[in-house]
Scaffold this motif. Sequence first.
Motif, PDB file in Angstrom:
ATOM      1  N   LEU B  13       0.828  -1.208   0.000  1.00 39.68           N
ATOM      2  CA  LEU B  13       0.000   0.000   0.000  1.00 39.68           C
ATOM      3  C   LEU B  13       0.860   1.255   0.000  1.00 39.68           C
ATOM      4  N   LEU B  17      -0.083   4.100  -2.745  1.00 36.73           N
ATOM      5  CA  LEU B  17      -0.710   5.406  -2.516  1.00 36.73           C
ATOM      6  C   LEU B  17      -0.151   6.100  -1.291  1.00 36.73           C
ATOM      7  N   THR B  23      -5.653  12.471  -3.135  1.00 36.08           N
ATOM      8  CA  THR B  23      -6.163  11.775  -1.945  1.00 36.08           C
ATOM      9  C   THR B  23      -7.121  12.673  -1.169  1.00 36.08           C
ATOM     10  N   PHE B 106      -6.913  -5.640   3.562  1.00 35.15           N
ATOM     11  CA  PHE B 106      -5.724  -4.794   3.619  1.00 35.15           C
ATOM     12  C   PHE B 106      -5.064  -4.983   4.980  1.00 35.15           C
ATOM     13  N   ASP B 108      -2.913  -3.476   6.679  1.00 36.83           N
ATOM     14  CA  ASP B 108      -2.273  -2.171   6.510  1.00 36.83           C
ATOM     15  C   ASP B 108      -1.699  -1.607   7.806  1.00 36.83           C
ATOM     16  N   LEU B 112      -3.872   2.949   5.917  1.00 36.95           N
ATOM     17  CA  LEU B 112      -4.965   3.601   5.192  1.00 36.95           C
ATOM     18  C   LEU B 112      -5.726   4.555   6.104  1.00 36.95           C
ATOM     19  N   TYR B 315     -10.460   2.884  -3.435  1.00 33.88           N
ATOM     20  CA  TYR B 315      -9.361   3.460  -4.218  1.00 33.88           C
ATOM     21  C   TYR B 315      -8.131   2.547  -4.187  1.00 33.88           C
ATOM     22  N   ALA B 316      -7.795   2.093  -2.999  1.00 31.30           N
ATOM     23  CA  ALA B 316      -6.621   1.215  -2.857  1.00 31.30           C
ATOM     24  C   ALA B 316      -6.819  -0.088  -3.626  1.00 31.30           C
ATOM     25  N   TYR B 317      -8.043  -0.589  -3.608  1.00 36.58           N
ATOM     26  CA  TYR B 317      -8.327  -1.837  -4.334  1.00 36.58           C
ATOM     27  C   TYR B 317      -8.134  -1.646  -5.836  1.00 36.58           C
TER      28      TYR B 317
END
Lengths: 333, 333
Positions: B13, B17, B23, B106, B108, B112, B315-317
């Motif tokens: 990730l 981004l 963003t 995620f 993460d 995120l 968005y990340a996907y």
Amino acid sequence: MRDDVLIVTQAELQILLGLSRATNDLIESAFTALAQKDVIMPPVMSMDIPHINAEVDVKTAYIPGFDGFAIKVSPGFFDNPNLGLPSLNGLMMLLSARTGLAKAVFLDNGYLTDLRTAAAGGVAARHLAPKHVKTVGVIGTGAQARLQVEAAYHERKFEKVLVCGRNDDHARKCAKDIADKIGVPTYPVAAREELVRQSQLVITTTPSRVPLIDAEWLHPNLHITAMGSDQAGKTELDPQILPRADRFVCDRVSQCIELGELAGAIDAGAWDIERTPIELGDLVVDPSLGRQSDSEITVCDLTGTGAQDTAIANYAYDLARAKNMGTPIKSHN
Amino acid sequence: MRDDVLIVTQAELQILLGLSRATNDLIESAFTALAQKDVIMPPVMSMDIPHINAEVDVKTAYIPGFDGFAIKVSPGFFDNPNLGLPSLNGLMMLLSARTGLAKAVFLDNGYLTDLRTAAAGGVAARHLAPKHVKTVGVIGTGAQARLQVEAAYHERKFEKVLVCGRNDDHARKCAKDIADKIGVPTYPVAAREELVRQSQLVITTTPSRVPLIDAEWLHPNLHITAMGSDQAGKTELDPQILPRADRFVCDRVSQCIELGELAGAIDAGAWDIERTPIELGDLVVDPSLGRQSDSEITVCDLTGTGAQDTAIANYAYDLARAKNMGTPIKSHN
């Protein structure tokens, strides 16, 4: 410390664990913890999405003594059958009770939920069904109809199973599946009354919003487990059944008051709200609270608890690690 | 239809981004949806585990028009620093808004969340900060102190940053990191009053339970974003600041009443509960609700919303699929 997260799929979980007396034991331990320990179980997070005929529930529970705690996501997308997909899916996470770090993600599509739900019925049968059950009756023909009977079979060696559902084909298929799975003669029956009058253990497994069992059909030497109601408005039992039972037991009183048969009975004025039901975990700790004679009528109201999720998620994780299954993903840089 | 679930790690990730004007745009779109669309956002599920000095929050939101919706798990385990681990971690899931099936997990560790939280500050700066900001002051020296300044820099080209924290070393380190990241001279300052009086944009980023900014320090040509308070009992602003601001804006009023600066001001009797604050999304839809002149004093109360999670997870996907990143896991048999 392991710093990878184990991703385990439904196919892998189906190899790792299924219903057994050990699975009933495991879920019993979750109820014991609920009754005895300082379990933390917040109310279910529930998101209704009427735009798309869907709902999502999230459950969690922290149980002292377990290495991890589960967070479970259960979506119900009720138009999915039009797409050839099941309505119910979901996934479960296991987080470390020491650090909060993710230990595992179970992409189980609800498989672990199916097991822990059926095993709760097994625990109810263990403590509440008459010692000698000849006939089990199950109302409903879905996955839980099959699994509840299987979980109960690990507790009582019954000789006959009756199945009743709204759709005759589904009932016949369900009866065949049960007979194939546990080797007990299983028959579809047309009338719920006949099913209840002939059975010593009755299990209701439907999303019904109208009662399916009439209080007039009750008879001595009967236990009923109602596991379908898990939302306000759902109900499977005539509200008069609850006060007429010799013992009425909830998986979790605080939930059954909101979501279970107890909610319906209170709404109907049939249950004295001053009277607090016994919880399933209390029966484990103090068997004198359970069935005391064959003649009793007992009822158990199951709504499903995050504690069961936490118990089965820890178990599945230990099994997956021991058998070296799942895909480890390094989650920290 | 893809039937695999994409597992994406923090490291992936971080490549995919970061903070940018895009963003900020993305998170602005989440607030627009909150203001305009039939967004469904249930209350935060919160589990306190005092046994182990920990808490876990779960957030979700369904936004019409987004392909998926996020469910985010944020554990805070406050003894983790003793183990050399960060207190905050977490993971996020993206579920299909059409079928409820998991699209992505995620792993993460809160990355995120860090981004979408900072970007909300960016959106607040876009609509509320004076047109010409010369100096930004940030109170707090953690990850959000750095990220909030960076997100604001995509909206206003300020020339100086002041940092104030309880620990001088941390403040110096934070100032150096900010200067290195955005190339703007950044100085630690000892007194919060000095910081507020010299700045046109002030951002508070602490878990404080006592006010850090006095109403006496307010001056024309000032915007304050308070993003630290996300729990009842936390507060960063003197309650009198809210009624004295020309515009007081919440990310989500229903949350700020429970968790934010608004909660503290209501408790202190400083805010007229009949007066409903503007929401950040309203400013996007109707700019006349935002700052109208340089002389105004404006305040924004950010508590964090599931809608931001849903926006950034989608968005990340899309980015991960487009760049072929992440580990796809087949989740159905």
